[in-house]
Design an enzyme around this catalytic site. Structure first.
Site, PDB file in Angstrom:
ATOM      1  N   ASP A 103       0.868  -1.185   0.000  1.00  0.00           N
ATOM      2  CA  ASP A 103       0.000   0.000   0.000  1.00  0.00           C
ATOM      3  C   ASP A 103       0.905   1.235   0.000  1.00  0.00           C
ATOM      4  OD1 ASP A 103      -3.279   0.029   1.374  1.00  0.00           O
ATOM      5  OD2 ASP A 103      -2.275   1.746   0.426  1.00  0.00           O
ATOM      6  N   ASP A 205      -2.938   4.822  -2.357  1.00  0.00           N
ATOM      7  CA  ASP A 205      -3.962   5.437  -1.531  1.00  0.00           C
ATOM      8  C   ASP A 205      -4.340   6.822  -2.074  1.00  0.00           C
ATOM      9  OD1 ASP A 205      -4.371   6.964   1.555  1.00  0.00           O
ATOM     10  OD2 ASP A 205      -5.442   5.133   1.017  1.00  0.00           O
ATOM     11  N   GLU A 247      -6.375   4.228  -5.955  1.00  0.00           N
ATOM     12  CA  GLU A 247      -7.674   4.491  -5.326  1.00  0.00           C
ATOM     13  C   GLU A 247      -8.101   5.890  -5.775  1.00  0.00           C
ATOM     14  OE1 GLU A 247      -9.740   4.744  -0.862  1.00  0.00           O
ATOM     15  OE2 GLU A 247      -7.732   5.563  -1.238  1.00  0.00           O
ATOM     16  N   HIS A 321     -11.349  -2.427   3.280  1.00  0.00           N
ATOM     17  CA  HIS A 321     -11.219  -2.115   4.709  1.00  0.00           C
ATOM     18  C   HIS A 321     -11.930  -0.815   5.094  1.00  0.00           C
ATOM     19  CE1 HIS A 321      -8.383   0.262   2.570  1.00  0.00           C
ATOM     20  NE2 HIS A 321      -8.207   1.026   3.624  1.00  0.00           N
ATOM     21  N   ASP A 322     -12.513  -0.122   4.096  1.00  0.00           N
ATOM     22  CA  ASP A 322     -13.270   1.120   4.345  1.00  0.00           C
ATOM     23  C   ASP A 322     -14.769   0.931   4.142  1.00  0.00           C
ATOM     24  OD1 ASP A 322     -10.778   3.144   2.600  1.00  0.00           O
ATOM     25  OD2 ASP A 322     -10.941   2.635   4.729  1.00  0.00           O
TER      26      ASP A 322
HETATM   27  O1  TEU Z   1      -9.482   6.040   1.856  1.00  0.00           O
HETATM   28  C1  TEU Z   1      -9.943   7.222   1.273  1.00  0.00           C
HETATM   29  C2  TEU Z   1     -11.307   7.630   1.772  1.00  0.00           C
HETATM   30  O2  TEU Z   1     -11.819   8.630   1.436  1.00  0.00           O
HETATM   31  C3  TEU Z   1     -11.966   6.777   2.726  1.00  0.00           C
HETATM   32  O3  TEU Z   1     -11.123   6.772   3.737  1.00  0.00           O
HETATM   33  C4  TEU Z   1     -13.175   7.254   3.368  1.00  0.00           C
HETATM   34  O4  TEU Z   1     -13.404   6.483   4.438  1.00  0.00           O
HETATM   35  C5  TEU Z   1     -14.381   7.172   2.617  1.00  0.00           C
HETATM   36  O5  TEU Z   1     -15.399   7.771   3.291  1.00  0.00           O
HETATM   37  C6  TEU Z   1     -14.702   5.738   2.383  1.00  0.00           C
HETATM   38  O6  TEU Z   1     -15.565   5.211   3.263  1.00  0.00           O
HETATM   39  C7  TEU Z   1      -8.086   5.834   1.912  1.00  0.00           C
HETATM   40  C8  TEU Z   1      -7.826   4.568   2.717  1.00  0.00           C
HETATM   41  O7  TEU Z   1      -8.422   3.490   2.056  1.00  0.00           O
HETATM   42  C9  TEU Z   1      -8.402   4.785   4.091  1.00  0.00           C
HETATM   43  O8  TEU Z   1      -8.346   3.630   4.879  1.00  0.00           O
HETATM   44  C10 TEU Z   1      -7.631   5.915   4.748  1.00  0.00           C
HETATM   45  O9  TEU Z   1      -8.233   6.205   5.961  1.00  0.00           O
HETATM   46  C11 TEU Z   1      -7.644   7.151   3.867  1.00  0.00           C
HETATM   47  O10 TEU Z   1      -7.382   6.900   2.507  1.00  0.00           O
HETATM   48  C12 TEU Z   1      -6.546   8.092   4.300  1.00  0.00           C
HETATM   49  O11 TEU Z   1      -5.298   7.501   4.058  1.00  0.00           O
END
Ligand code: TEU
Ligand code: CA
Length: 554
Positions: A103, A205, A247, A321-322
């Protein structure tokens, strides 16, 4: 009929498995998953058949956002293990024909990263320009009203130098200044350092945010984004045949082609989220989920399948994971949990693009409903809970938002068996285990030949055996049906018809003319197998199947 022939890539027919290290497997029983735990489960992943592991961050970090806040890109967080263990994971995985994709979190660093520690010291510190600083407004307030994704302002005041620094996520995740060539070189060197260690590529990311133009309030897709990615490609993975996935919450099909058209030498593919955000409230986002609308969802899939058909490449995922667990969001966690989990897998894995399986999805793990907000760990859910309830949103309503779309739904410990803490750890886990682990766990799935696990194993195997699943054209069917998602894959005179009932109802369906009375071979199903079709069919709740057949000569 054939789609334009793409230069074949090793990852074209691969399936990726995402690991969230904190929640996967705890080998030293401190309640936190670790690299040794991942190594101990590589045989399980080899049995599943995946060829690539996307490893969420394991780098040194104060864990303000569970590792997405990195303080040293070239060292491993103590709670996850050591660099030697990471090198061993890469080697052990390779022995099982599995590549590790790291990542890459370079839109921001941790506020404990030495670059930021230095940058804060003074305005003329050589690292100052690694980050984004602005003067306060005349009244001392923040430079503008930009809101952080994790609540509150996107600007944090630094007493020492009397300026604000910019952060799109938590205030402990200051954004890097990608206009600074030194920052670009630092990141390129770090990426080559990891590539030299034999990793298979990077998941990047929020990569769409690195080209931001602060003063024009352009956060995503700034003018410099694609030139920066082309420079990164040339300086690092471009000549290494690596898999790279960006992403990009802001991507449209047009933009996705800019990223993933091989002729542009940027990335392999992007994660776009249109099939996720269509279920969100236009203003209140994911905290006020909207009613599920299959026709809307199908339109999104058909658009992306069609627009990226010839140049560009799709990623395919329900979970990460989000995001909430797919079987809870689109399926049924009760009587039809197994059938609906299998249906969702079939519906996704027969599409054109690279499928991603998030840990636990392969056994049909579900969302969780913790009683108290104090049981939650996710910085986004906690920050937004307190911000929104302080703004008058009733506790119950905000909790429903967290139950439906909170990120901890995806982060409860992996359920390995029905013993203490689901076999994740002997010690008290950092986040509570979902109480349904007694029924839903890997051991039970491996003991049940007809389980969700073996369904995923079969889909992954089929993708290696059936080139049409990788390169065949996508053709939508029954686009206006409110409960059935059906489509064709076509390559030369080979065809696969895929039919999925997204509802708990029995449905009698008049089949589209193209597939009436076909004589074929069942590839997979979650009820009885189907080889030949008539002019209509009655589908069981969440019934799903795929049949391969030859297109009768016209
Ligand atoms: O995620 C980007 C992001 O916008 C999401 O975190 C956010 O939660 C959105 O509402 C989705 O539900 C990336 C990573 O995947 C995330 O885990 C990190 O928290 C974020 O970037 C910051 O690095
Ligand atoms: Ca541990």
């Amino acid at each position: 009929m054939d789609s334009k022939v793409l230069a074949k890539k090793w990852w074209h027919n691969a399936v990726v498995y995402q690991i969230y290290p904190r929640s996967f497997c705890d080998a030293n029983n401190d309640g936190i998953g670790d690299i040794a735990g991942i190594i101990s489960k590589l045989d399980y992943l080899q049995q599943l058949g995946i060829n690539i592991i996307w490893l969420s961050p394991v780098y040194k970090s104060p864990m303000d956002d569970n590792g997405y806040d990195i303080s040293d890109y070239q060292d491993i967080a103590a709670e996850f293990g050591t660099l030697a263990e990471m090198e061993n994971l890469i080697a052990e995985a390779k022995q099982r024909d599995i590549q590790i994709v790291m990542d890459l979190v370079v839109n921001h660093t941790s506020d404990e990263h030495p670059w930021f520690v230095e940058a804060k010291k003074s305005k003329d510190n050589p690292y100052r320009d690694y980050y984004i600083w602005r003067q306060p407004q005349a009244d001392g307030s923040a430079p503008n009203d930009f809101h952080s994704y994790f609540g509150g302002s996107g600007w944090e005041f630094d007493e020492t130098t009397g300026e604000y620094y910019f952060h799109q996520f938590s205030k402990r995740q200051p954004d890097l200044n990608w206009e600074n060539p030194k920052v670009q070189t630092e990141v390129h060197n770090m990426m080559n350092w990891w590539l030299d260690k034999g990793i298979g590529g990077f998941r990047m990311d929020v990569i769409d945010l690195i080209g931001k133009e602060i003063d024009q309030k352009v956060m995503a897709n700034g003018a410099r984004l694609h030139p920066l990615l082309q420079e990164m490609n040339k300086a690092t993975f471009g000549h290494r045949d690596a898999l790279t996935v960006g992403e990009a919450w802001s991507a449209t099909p047009e933009i996705a082609k800019l990223y993933s058209d091989p002729a542009r030498n940027e990335l392999s593919m992007v994660f776009q989220f249109e099939h996720i955000t269509i279920g969100w409230h236009p203003q209140h986002g994911k905290w006020e989920p909207q009613a599920f609308d299959l026709i809307k969802l199908k339109k999104v899939f058909t658009k992306w399948q069609t627009e990226l058909a010839d140049n560009g490449w799709n990623s395919l995922f329900w979970d990460n994971h989000d995001l909430p667990r797919a079987v809870s969001k689109y399926g049924d966690t009760g009587e039809f949990r197994v059938e609906s989990a299998k249906m969702l897998a079939t519906a996704l894995h027969f599409l054109k693009g690279t499928p991603y399986v998030y840990q636990g999805e392969e056994i049909g793990m579900t969302n969780v409903r913790f009683d108290s907000i104090d049981d939650y760990q996710d910085i986004e859910s906690l920050n937004l809970y307190y911000e929104r309830t302080a703004a008058g949103v009733p506790h119950e309503k905000m909790m429903e938002g967290i139950y439906a779309n909170g990120r901890d739904n995806a982060r409860t410990p992996m359920q390995w068996n029905n013993e203490i803490n689901a076999g994740f750890s002997i010690a008290k886990p950092w986040l509570k285990v979902n109480p349904n682990y007694t029924e839903i766990n890997v051991q039970a799935a491996l003991n049940e030949p007809d389980s969700v696990f073996f369904h995923y194993q079969k889909l992954i195997k089929l993708r290696k055996e059936q080139p049409i699943m990788t390169y065949g054209q996508y053709i939508p069917l029954l686009e206006d049906h409110p409960d059935v998602f059906a489509y064709l894959r076509a390559q030369d005179d080979d065809r696969i018809v895929v039919i999925n009932n997204f509802s708990a109802k029995k449905i009698t369906l008049s089949l589209p003319a193209e597939v009436q009375y076909i004589k074929g071979q069942s590839l997979i199903s979650n009820y009885q197998s189907h080889h030949n079709l008539a002019d209509e069919i009655t589908l069981q709740p969440y019934e799903s199947f795929a049949v391969a057949y030859k297109q009768p000569m016209a």
